[in-house]
Write a protein that holds these residues in place. Structure first.
Motif, PDB file in Angstrom:
ATOM      1  N   SER A 220      16.075   1.523   3.393  1.00 43.55           N
ATOM      2  CA  SER A 220      16.627   0.183   3.173  1.00 43.55           C
ATOM      3  C   SER A 220      17.971  -0.036   3.862  1.00 43.55           C
ATOM      4  O   SER A 220      18.203  -1.124   4.419  1.00 43.55           O
ATOM      5  CB  SER A 220      16.729  -0.123   1.670  1.00 43.55           C
ATOM      6  N   PRO A 221      18.899   0.943   3.901  1.00 46.93           N
ATOM      7  CA  PRO A 221      20.159   0.671   4.616  1.00 46.93           C
ATOM      8  C   PRO A 221      19.952   0.341   6.090  1.00 46.93           C
ATOM      9  O   PRO A 221      20.719  -0.446   6.664  1.00 46.93           O
ATOM     10  CB  PRO A 221      20.945   1.978   4.429  1.00 46.93           C
TER      11      PRO A 221
ATOM     12  N   PRO B 192       4.618   6.426   5.397  1.00 49.10           N
ATOM     13  CA  PRO B 192       5.781   5.555   5.600  1.00 49.10           C
ATOM     14  C   PRO B 192       6.288   5.642   7.027  1.00 49.10           C
ATOM     15  O   PRO B 192       6.295   6.716   7.638  1.00 49.10           O
ATOM     16  CB  PRO B 192       6.822   6.091   4.607  1.00 49.10           C
ATOM     17  N   THR B 193       6.731   4.523   7.558  1.00 49.30           N
ATOM     18  CA  THR B 193       7.352   4.500   8.871  1.00 49.30           C
ATOM     19  C   THR B 193       8.845   4.716   8.712  1.00 49.30           C
ATOM     20  O   THR B 193       9.489   4.067   7.886  1.00 49.30           O
ATOM     21  CB  THR B 193       7.079   3.159   9.582  1.00 49.30           C
ATOM     22  N   GLU B 194       9.384   5.601   9.481  1.00 46.21           N
ATOM     23  CA  GLU B 194      10.837   5.899   9.395  1.00 46.21           C
ATOM     24  C   GLU B 194      11.616   4.938  10.289  1.00 46.21           C
ATOM     25  O   GLU B 194      11.137   4.488  11.281  1.00 46.21           O
ATOM     26  CB  GLU B 194      11.092   7.347   9.827  1.00 46.21           C
TER      27      GLU B 194
ATOM     28  N   ASP C  20      10.449   5.488  -3.134  1.00 51.22           N
ATOM     29  CA  ASP C  20      11.446   6.326  -2.466  1.00 51.22           C
ATOM     30  C   ASP C  20      11.457   6.131  -0.945  1.00 51.22           C
ATOM     31  O   ASP C  20      12.549   6.015  -0.356  1.00 51.22           O
ATOM     32  CB  ASP C  20      11.227   7.797  -2.812  1.00 51.22           C
ATOM     33  N   PRO C  21      10.305   6.079  -0.249  1.00 49.66           N
ATOM     34  CA  PRO C  21      10.372   5.866   1.209  1.00 49.66           C
ATOM     35  C   PRO C  21      11.014   4.532   1.590  1.00 49.66           C
ATOM     36  O   PRO C  21      11.768   4.456   2.566  1.00 49.66           O
ATOM     37  CB  PRO C  21       8.900   5.918   1.644  1.00 49.66           C
ATOM     38  N   ILE C  22      10.726   3.486   0.817  1.00 49.88           N
ATOM     39  CA  ILE C  22      11.343   2.181   1.079  1.00 49.88           C
ATOM     40  C   ILE C  22      12.840   2.246   0.793  1.00 49.88           C
ATOM     41  O   ILE C  22      13.656   1.705   1.550  1.00 49.88           O
ATOM     42  CB  ILE C  22      10.682   1.093   0.221  1.00 49.88           C
TER      43      ILE C  22
ATOM     44  N   VAL D 142       0.838  -1.200   0.000  1.00 44.89           N
ATOM     45  CA  VAL D 142       0.000   0.000   0.000  1.00 44.89           C
ATOM     46  C   VAL D 142       0.872   1.249   0.000  1.00 44.89           C
ATOM     47  O   VAL D 142       0.618   2.212  -0.736  1.00 44.89           O
ATOM     48  CB  VAL D 142      -0.945  -0.007   1.223  1.00 44.89           C
ATOM     49  N   ILE D 143       1.922   1.257   0.816  1.00 48.15           N
ATOM     50  CA  ILE D 143       2.817   2.420   0.879  1.00 48.15           C
ATOM     51  C   ILE D 143       3.485   2.659  -0.465  1.00 48.15           C
ATOM     52  O   ILE D 143       3.582   3.801  -0.938  1.00 48.15           O
ATOM     53  CB  ILE D 143       3.853   2.217   2.000  1.00 48.15           C
TER      54      ILE D 143
END
Length: 433
Positions: free
Chosen positions: A146-147, A431-433, A140-142, A132-133
């Motif tokens: 990712s790191p 998005p969750t940070e 971009d948020p994912i 969904v995100i």
């Protein structure tokens, strides 16, 4: 390199043409380059085959909605190349493909290594919300986070070039293929079948992996006969990138010493290209082999007559649409008074109506949202808004449904519906940070 029809995968070979084939499978969001540091040494003794997931690394964007579909595409690619038997090492989603191959096509797999893998990756709800995100915000948020999921903090700080590479690798993935891969992981669960994995297996995990860590690795080792565990210190999820030398040494040792020979049904003999002798390596200590666990005795299902009961199908569809957390909560609250009703809606609403082929789930969500607005059922509208997002509707499409409902169901009803849907959309798409 290769041209890639829709039913196959983009691939490359390294190493001698006459050597045994060793396949390296990538993680979600990565490309075959995640294995670059392993290839020089592995290619001295094996014909190394790497592949990209659909829509990753410039591969054609033909989404694969299940792990079984990915495994079938890999086998179709290998069949076209004349590769019948191989060793397989896969990371995360690539590991899930390896388990699928070992379970459904054991005659093809000579030896298996599962890296940062799990018999079930998180929960279905987590992966469907990730879809969904991505559908709402893009990748971009994912990519930016990712790191944090893939590497330890010290490694990410000390290796900014690799950190930037990881972000760009995710950012350039096709969003539709990424969402399909999330759906594949949401549906993947082989916990009851681990005892049927019949090939020598190395389970390898980073000690600091917060995604699929040592607990998941031990579940694999406990369930798979003839499995061994290796925990690599100072590594997180993408352990082949963070600790390349340790992973390379472990893979060389495993595939040099644990390669199950093929059986020639015509001669009764075992046949296999020669495997190199065991090298002298300084590798991290491995746990002692887990004792073999006999698979559960086969249960002969009762003979089914007449129309099958739709309850099991209904429960599966209900979970896929509403999410495990919602369904588990509803079933947990059922008692002698409400239990029959929960069974009723699972069997008939979800097993009969939602499973009918006449409308897809997106269309059924549109109809359901409109009906709930008309009836003023705001509590149900809340969780069906969440379901609509997971069924593939975008926030803009949900807005159009509610605008249409305002014309035919009334402005006051739509006003309340917008307030409920707005809150759910914010919760699900932020998005969750």
């Amino acid at each position: 390199m290769s041209e890639t029809p829709p039913n196959t995968l983009q691939y490359r070979f390294d190493g001698p043409e006459d050597a045994p084939v060793l396949i390296l499978g990538p993680s979600l969001g990565t490309t075959w380059h995640m294995w670059d540091r392993q290839v020089p040494e592995l290619a001295q003794q094996w014909r190394v085959f790497r592949f990209d997931l659909p829509g990753h690394g410039g591969a054609p964007a033909h989404p694969a909605g299940s792990v079984a579909d990915l495994a079938a595409r890999l086998l179709a690619t290998l069949d076209a190349l004349g590769v019948q038997r191989f060793g397989y090492a896969g990371c995360a989603l690539g590991g899930a493909v390896g388990v699928e191959l070992a379970l459904r096509h054991p005659e093809r797999v000579a030896s298996l290594a599962l890296i940062a893998a799990s018999p079930r990756f998180g929960t279905a709800d987590e992966f469907r919300q990730r879809g969904v995100i991505v559908r709402t915000n893009g990748l971009d948020p994912i990519a930016r986070t990712s790191p944090d999921r893939w590497f330890t903090g010290g490694f990410a700080a000390a290796q900014p070039a690799i950190t930037d590479w990881a972000v760009q690798m995710v950012r350039t993935t096709d969003p539709g293929c990424y969402i399909a891969a999330c759906e594949a992981l949401a549906a993947f669960d082989v916990r009851p079948e681990l005892g049927r994995v019949g090939v020598p297996t190395l389970v390898l995990v980073g000690s600091d992996d917060q995604v699929t860590g040592p607990a998941e690795a031990r579940t694999l080792v406990a369930g798979i006969p003839d499995a061994r565990l290796a925990v690599v210190p100072g590594a997180s999820h993408l352990v082949p990138v963070e600790q390349p030398a340790a992973v390379t040494d472990l893979l060389v040792r495993h595939f040099s010493t644990a390669w199950q020979p093929a059986h020639d049904h015509g001669t009764g003999q075992t046949v296999l290209p020669g495997i190199p002798p065991k090298p002298a390596l300084n590798v991290p200590p491995q746990a002692a082999p887990i004792a073999e666990i006999a698979p559960a005795a086969a249960v002969v299902p009762p003979r089914v007559t007449g129309r099958p009961d739709p309850y099991d199908v209904g429960l599966k569809v209900r979970r896929e649409v509403l999410g495990d957390a919602h369904v588990d909560g509803a079933l947990a609250q059922a008692d002698d008074f409400s239990g029959d009703f929960q069974e009723f809606i699972t069997r008939y609403a979800w097993g009969e109506i939602w499973d009918r082929p006449g409308l897809d789930r997106r269309s059924r969500s549109c109809v359901t949202l409109t009906a709930l607005v008309a009836g003023g059922h705001l509590e149900e509208l809340a969780f069906h808004t969440r379901a609509a997002l997971r069924n593939g509707l975008t926030p803009d499409e949900i807005k159009e449904v509610l605008l249409q409902a305002a014309v035919y169901c009334g402005v006051p009803a739509a006003n309340s519906a917008f307030r409920v849907a707005q809150q759910i959309i914010r919760e699900e798409t932020t998005p969750t940070e």
